[in-house]
Every structure is written in C-alpha cells, then in structure tokens.
Design a protein around this motif. Structure first.
Motif, PDB file in Angstrom:
ATOM      1  N   GLU A 146     -14.568   4.893   5.316  1.00  0.00           N
ATOM      2  CA  GLU A 146     -14.118   5.378   4.008  1.00  0.00           C
ATOM      3  C   GLU A 146     -12.812   4.687   3.607  1.00  0.00           C
ATOM      4  N   PRO A 147     -12.689   4.300   2.341  1.00  0.00           N
ATOM      5  CA  PRO A 147     -11.448   3.672   1.879  1.00  0.00           C
ATOM      6  C   PRO A 147     -10.243   4.618   1.977  1.00  0.00           C
ATOM      7  N   LEU A 148      -9.086   4.058   2.296  1.00  0.00           N
ATOM      8  CA  LEU A 148      -7.852   4.832   2.442  1.00  0.00           C
ATOM      9  C   LEU A 148      -7.555   5.695   1.232  1.00  0.00           C
ATOM     10  N   TYR A 149      -7.569   5.114   0.036  1.00  0.00           N
ATOM     11  CA  TYR A 149      -7.178   5.881  -1.147  1.00  0.00           C
ATOM     12  C   TYR A 149      -8.141   7.040  -1.412  1.00  0.00           C
ATOM     13  N   ASP A 150      -9.426   6.842  -1.183  1.00  0.00           N
ATOM     14  CA  ASP A 150     -10.408   7.921  -1.368  1.00  0.00           C
ATOM     15  C   ASP A 150     -10.155   9.048  -0.376  1.00  0.00           C
ATOM     16  N   LYS A 151      -9.954   8.685   0.886  1.00  0.00           N
ATOM     17  CA  LYS A 151      -9.725   9.691   1.923  1.00  0.00           C
ATOM     18  C   LYS A 151      -8.420  10.428   1.678  1.00  0.00           C
ATOM     19  N   ILE A 155      -2.770   1.634   9.190  1.00  0.00           N
ATOM     20  CA  ILE A 155      -2.056   2.720   8.521  1.00  0.00           C
ATOM     21  C   ILE A 155      -2.667   4.002   9.055  1.00  0.00           C
ATOM     22  N   TRP A 156      -1.799   4.891   9.524  1.00  0.00           N
ATOM     23  CA  TRP A 156      -2.255   6.153  10.105  1.00  0.00           C
ATOM     24  C   TRP A 156      -1.925   7.289   9.149  1.00  0.00           C
ATOM     25  N   VAL A 157      -2.829   8.257   9.079  1.00  0.00           N
ATOM     26  CA  VAL A 157      -2.633   9.450   8.257  1.00  0.00           C
ATOM     27  C   VAL A 157      -2.856  10.671   9.144  1.00  0.00           C
ATOM     28  N   ALA A 158      -1.876  11.572   9.165  1.00  0.00           N
ATOM     29  CA  ALA A 158      -1.993  12.833   9.897  1.00  0.00           C
ATOM     30  C   ALA A 158      -2.010  13.957   8.881  1.00  0.00           C
ATOM     31  N   ALA A 159      -3.066  14.751   8.906  1.00  0.00           N
ATOM     32  CA  ALA A 159      -3.228  15.872   7.987  1.00  0.00           C
ATOM     33  C   ALA A 159      -3.651  17.101   8.781  1.00  0.00           C
ATOM     34  N   ARG A 160      -3.671  18.230   8.112  1.00  0.00           N
ATOM     35  CA  ARG A 160      -4.089  19.464   8.766  1.00  0.00           C
ATOM     36  C   ARG A 160      -5.478  19.306   9.389  1.00  0.00           C
ATOM     37  N   SER A 161      -6.349  18.562   8.727  1.00  0.00           N
ATOM     38  CA  SER A 161      -7.734  18.416   9.194  1.00  0.00           C
ATOM     39  C   SER A 161      -7.916  17.353  10.274  1.00  0.00           C
ATOM     40  N   GLY A 162      -6.867  16.614  10.606  1.00  0.00           N
ATOM     41  CA  GLY A 162      -6.983  15.631  11.674  1.00  0.00           C
ATOM     42  C   GLY A 162      -6.193  14.365  11.422  1.00  0.00           C
ATOM     43  N   GLY A 163      -6.379  13.413  12.323  1.00  0.00           N
ATOM     44  CA  GLY A 163      -5.704  12.124  12.215  1.00  0.00           C
ATOM     45  C   GLY A 163      -6.709  11.041  11.872  1.00  0.00           C
ATOM     46  N   THR A 198       0.833  -1.205   0.000  1.00  0.00           N
ATOM     47  CA  THR A 198       0.000   0.000   0.000  1.00  0.00           C
ATOM     48  C   THR A 198       0.864   1.250   0.000  1.00  0.00           C
ATOM     49  N   LEU A 199       1.880   1.290   0.842  1.00  0.00           N
ATOM     50  CA  LEU A 199       2.762   2.455   0.889  1.00  0.00           C
ATOM     51  C   LEU A 199       3.512   2.632  -0.430  1.00  0.00           C
ATOM     52  N   ALA A 200       3.913   1.540  -1.059  1.00  0.00           N
ATOM     53  CA  ALA A 200       4.582   1.627  -2.365  1.00  0.00           C
ATOM     54  C   ALA A 200       3.629   2.206  -3.412  1.00  0.00           C
ATOM     55  N   ARG A 201       2.361   1.804  -3.363  1.00  0.00           N
ATOM     56  CA  ARG A 201       1.373   2.340  -4.302  1.00  0.00           C
ATOM     57  C   ARG A 201       1.156   3.835  -4.061  1.00  0.00           C
ATOM     58  N   ILE A 202       1.130   4.234  -2.797  1.00  0.00           N
ATOM     59  CA  ILE A 202       0.982   5.655  -2.473  1.00  0.00           C
ATOM     60  C   ILE A 202       2.183   6.443  -2.993  1.00  0.00           C
ATOM     61  N   GLU A 203       3.387   5.938  -2.772  1.00  0.00           N
ATOM     62  CA  GLU A 203       4.590   6.613  -3.266  1.00  0.00           C
ATOM     63  C   GLU A 203       4.544   6.789  -4.778  1.00  0.00           C
ATOM     64  N   GLN A 204       4.132   5.757  -5.501  1.00  0.00           N
ATOM     65  CA  GLN A 204       4.057   5.846  -6.956  1.00  0.00           C
ATOM     66  C   GLN A 204       3.052   6.901  -7.388  1.00  0.00           C
ATOM     67  N   ALA A 205       1.901   6.941  -6.731  1.00  0.00           N
ATOM     68  CA  ALA A 205       0.882   7.938  -7.072  1.00  0.00           C
ATOM     69  C   ALA A 205       1.382   9.352  -6.790  1.00  0.00           C
ATOM     70  N   LEU A 206       2.120   9.534  -5.699  1.00  0.00           N
ATOM     71  CA  LEU A 206       2.680  10.849  -5.373  1.00  0.00           C
ATOM     72  C   LEU A 206       3.713  11.265  -6.414  1.00  0.00           C
ATOM     73  N   GLU A 207       4.546  10.312  -6.843  1.00  0.00           N
ATOM     74  CA  GLU A 207       5.514  10.602  -7.904  1.00  0.00           C
ATOM     75  C   GLU A 207       4.808  10.979  -9.189  1.00  0.00           C
ATOM     76  N   ASP A 208       3.765  10.220  -9.553  1.00  0.00           N
ATOM     77  CA  ASP A 208       3.011  10.499 -10.779  1.00  0.00           C
ATOM     78  C   ASP A 208       2.364  11.881 -10.741  1.00  0.00           C
ATOM     79  N   ALA A 209       1.974  12.333  -9.536  1.00  0.00           N
ATOM     80  CA  ALA A 209       1.351  13.654  -9.374  1.00  0.00           C
ATOM     81  C   ALA A 209       2.402  14.751  -9.195  1.00  0.00           C
ATOM     82  N   ASP A 210       3.678  14.377  -9.235  1.00  0.00           N
ATOM     83  CA  ASP A 210       4.801  15.312  -9.082  1.00  0.00           C
ATOM     84  C   ASP A 210       4.747  16.068  -7.754  1.00  0.00           C
TER      85      ASP A 210
END
Length: 107
Positions: free
Chosen positions: A87-92, A62-70, A18-30
């Motif tokens: 809610e699914p991780l990728y959507d959120k 998997i934890w996500v910390a953002a400006r709007s919360g954790g 999952t983290l590898a997929r997230i990294e790839q998507a972030l790279e693709d989005a520059d």
C-alpha cells in the motif's frame, strides 16, 4: 527513485521531500504535530494518542507507528510502498489518521 536500493543521499533527499509534504498536509488539516528531531514527525490527537512518522536511514525506509501497529515503507518508483501490503505511504497514512484521529488528510 526506482525499485533499486537508493544511495544514502538519494534516500535522504526523497525522505526529506516526503516528510515535508506530510508536514504541509498536517498543517493544512490543522492537526497538532511536532518535529522533535530531524526526520521525525509526531502527530498528537485529542485523545492523547500519537502517530509517529520517521526516516530510518539504516533500513532506508520511512516508518510509521500508530495505535493499530507499525508500518515500514520502502522507496518505489513514484513513492513509498508498505513492505508487507504494498500500500502507498500516503494512502495508508491518511487511513491511519482518519481511524485514530477522525480527521481526513489529503497529501
């Protein structure tokens, strides 16, 4: 994975993929991101704010910390679901990145 508690090795494999997929998507989005340690991704935006995504082995989430919360995501059949909203991780994560950084990311 199923809704049943995964073994440590099953969790680590699924979280790593999952983290590898997230990294790839972030790279693709520059997007600017760093991986300061195994299992941690820090996404930095132009305004200096960050979103941090990390594997939490003890909780097997998997934890996500953002400006709007954790947010905490548990493994479910076919992906990861928010422990509060379902809610699914990728959507959120896509919504959080769009709200905080103004960038659309596809996972």
């Amino acid at each position: 994975m199923t809704g049943i508690e995964p073994s440590e090795s099953e969790f680590n494999q699924a979280a790593g993929e999952t983290l590898a997929r997230i990294e790839q998507a972030l790279e693709d989005a520059d997007l600017d991101f760093e991986t300061p340690a195994d299992g941690i991704i820090e996404v930095e935006f132009d305004d200096g704010s960050k979103i941090v995504i990390n594997r939490h082995g003890v909780a097997r989430e998997i934890w996500v910390a953002a400006r709007s919360g954790g947010f905490h995501f548990r493994p479910q059949t076919g992906g990861w679901a928010d422990t509060r909203s379902g809610e699914p991780l990728y959507d959120k994560l896509a919504a959080l990145i769009a709200a905080q950084g103004g960038v659309m990311v596809r996972f």
